[in-house]
Design an enzyme around this catalytic site. Structure first.
Site, short mmCIF file in Angstrom:
data_model
loop_
_atom_site.label_atom_id
_atom_site.label_comp_id
_atom_site.label_asym_id
_atom_site.label_seq_id
_atom_site.Cartn_x
_atom_site.Cartn_y
_atom_site.Cartn_z
N SER A 26 90.56 17.78 97.04
CA SER A 26 89.47 18.65 96.59
C SER A 26 88.23 18.44 97.46
CB SER A 26 89.10 18.35 95.14
OG SER A 26 87.90 18.99 94.81
N LYS A 77 92.88 24.62 84.43
CA LYS A 77 91.84 25.63 84.20
C LYS A 77 92.07 26.47 82.94
CE LYS A 77 89.77 27.24 88.25
NZ LYS A 77 89.74 28.01 89.50
N ASN A 98 86.29 26.83 84.98
CA ASN A 98 86.20 25.89 86.11
C ASN A 98 85.00 24.97 86.00
OD1 ASN A 98 84.15 27.69 86.67
ND2 ASN A 98 84.51 27.68 88.88
N ASP A 114 83.78 31.26 89.01
CA ASP A 114 84.49 31.76 90.20
C ASP A 114 84.06 33.19 90.56
OD1 ASP A 114 86.00 29.51 90.80
OD2 ASP A 114 87.65 30.09 89.49
N ALA A 141 97.33 38.77 91.69
CA ALA A 141 97.04 38.90 90.26
C ALA A 141 97.14 37.54 89.56
CB ALA A 141 97.99 39.92 89.62
N LEU A 229 90.06 35.09 99.85
CA LEU A 229 89.74 33.89 99.09
C LEU A 229 90.24 32.63 99.80
CD1 LEU A 229 88.70 35.80 97.08
CD2 LEU A 229 90.14 34.81 95.32
#
Ligand code: ATR
Length: 284
Positions: A26, A77, A98, A114, A141, A229
């Site tokens: 991360s 999440k 998030n 987000d 999706a 993204l």
């Protein structure tokens, strides 16, 4: 025993972190760590590896251990929504959170930033972008796509086209988000781009080590803004090809940075700036 946390216990430097599994890669600790240093703020932000079966227990304990909040990533999440005491409307609509805020009374508040991060990145990188100028086309999706769809609709997009390899997931999003959505078959993804003024890749395709996104761009107008993204690499095959066609392109790194800003402000008391410096730090 009360859940109230005595003020004496929260007078030390605030702690925050990112909860996930795996979490070693991360980039959030680097982002928040840099901002803490840059603004001279007391506080720490750490990776918190948590297995799904331990999530509830960890969330109960963190507020009692000096944590003022946390980011949440894969695979937690969705699960955090059922464990939080309060959930914002947008997190509920997206079906994922998030950003968590641990309040002084021990209650957990869940939000999803987000979509905010997605829009803030476009507004900063392409100030003259107009969401209402024409149809938006979203490829994918999954969880990230749901946040993108929610934020585009919020921003005034009048028609939102969506396609996904697994069509049912796109149909599900349409069922939840309503009449402005039009579902396209995966095989028709190229046609979906015709006349679109905003195009978004919200799949993981194009990421280092994965196949590129293979959507024919013949119908793509040079007036369209194209964003991805995926930010490893910054210039994905989609962005490279769209740019060669004359489109304005926006990479996905800014979304990662902008989605982090509201949590940082809540936990550490200062709204951080998303600029070239933090982009460089996260890319190092
Ligand atoms: P995230 O939270 O990042 O959105 P996700 O919910 O797993 O993660 O969604 C990943 C997205 O990438 C989905 O749209 C997925 O399509 P499916 O719903 O059909 O799985 C898409 N995706 C991943 N690998 C893909 C591939 N090889 N071809 C097409 N789409 C792919």
């Amino acid at each position: 025993m009360t859940d109230e946390i005595p003020a004496s216990q929260i007078s030390h430097a605030p702690l925050a972190g990112v909860i996930g599994m795996p979490i070693a890669h991360s980039r959030s600790p680097r982002v928040h760590g840099h901002w803490l240093k840059r603004y001279g703020l007391a506080g720490h932000y750490v990776p918190i590896p948590v297995m799904p079966e331990h999530l509830a227990e960890v969330l109960r304990v963190l507020p009692r251990a000096g944590f003022v909040g946390a980011n949440v990533t894969i695979p937690h999440k969705e699960a955090v929504l059922t464990l939080a005491d309060t959930v914002t409307d947008r997190a509920a609509l997206i079906g994922a959170a998030n950003t968590l805020i641990f309040r002084a009374d021990g209650k957990i508040h869940a939000d999803n930033t987000d979509g905010y991060g997605f829009i803030a990145n476009l507004r900063q990188s392409a100030p003259d972008w107009r969401p209402e100028a024409g149809p938006a086309a979203v490829i994918g999706a999954g969880g990230a796509a749901r946040a993108v769809v929610a934020s585009l609709l919020d921003s005034g997009v009048k028609e939102l086209r969506i396609t996904n390899r697994t069509r049912l997931r796109a149909e599900q999003i349409k069922a939840e988000f309503g009449a402005r959505l039009v579902v396209y078959d995966w095989a028709q993804a190229g046609n979906m781009l015709e006349g679109a003024t905003t195009v978004v890749n919200a799949t993981s395709l194009g990421m280092d080590g994965k196949q590129p996104l293979r959507v024919p761009l013949d119908a793509l107008s040079p007036d369209a803004l194209v964003t991805d993204l995926v930010y490893t690499p910054l210039m994905t095959p989609l962005l490279t090809e769209a740019q060669a066609r004359g489109c304005r392109v926006v990479d996905g790194l800014g979304m990662l940075l902008h989605q982090a800003a509201p949590g940082f402000e809540r936990w550490f008391g200062h709204r951080p700036e998303v600029d070239d410096e933090i982009r460089r730090v996260v890319l190092e």
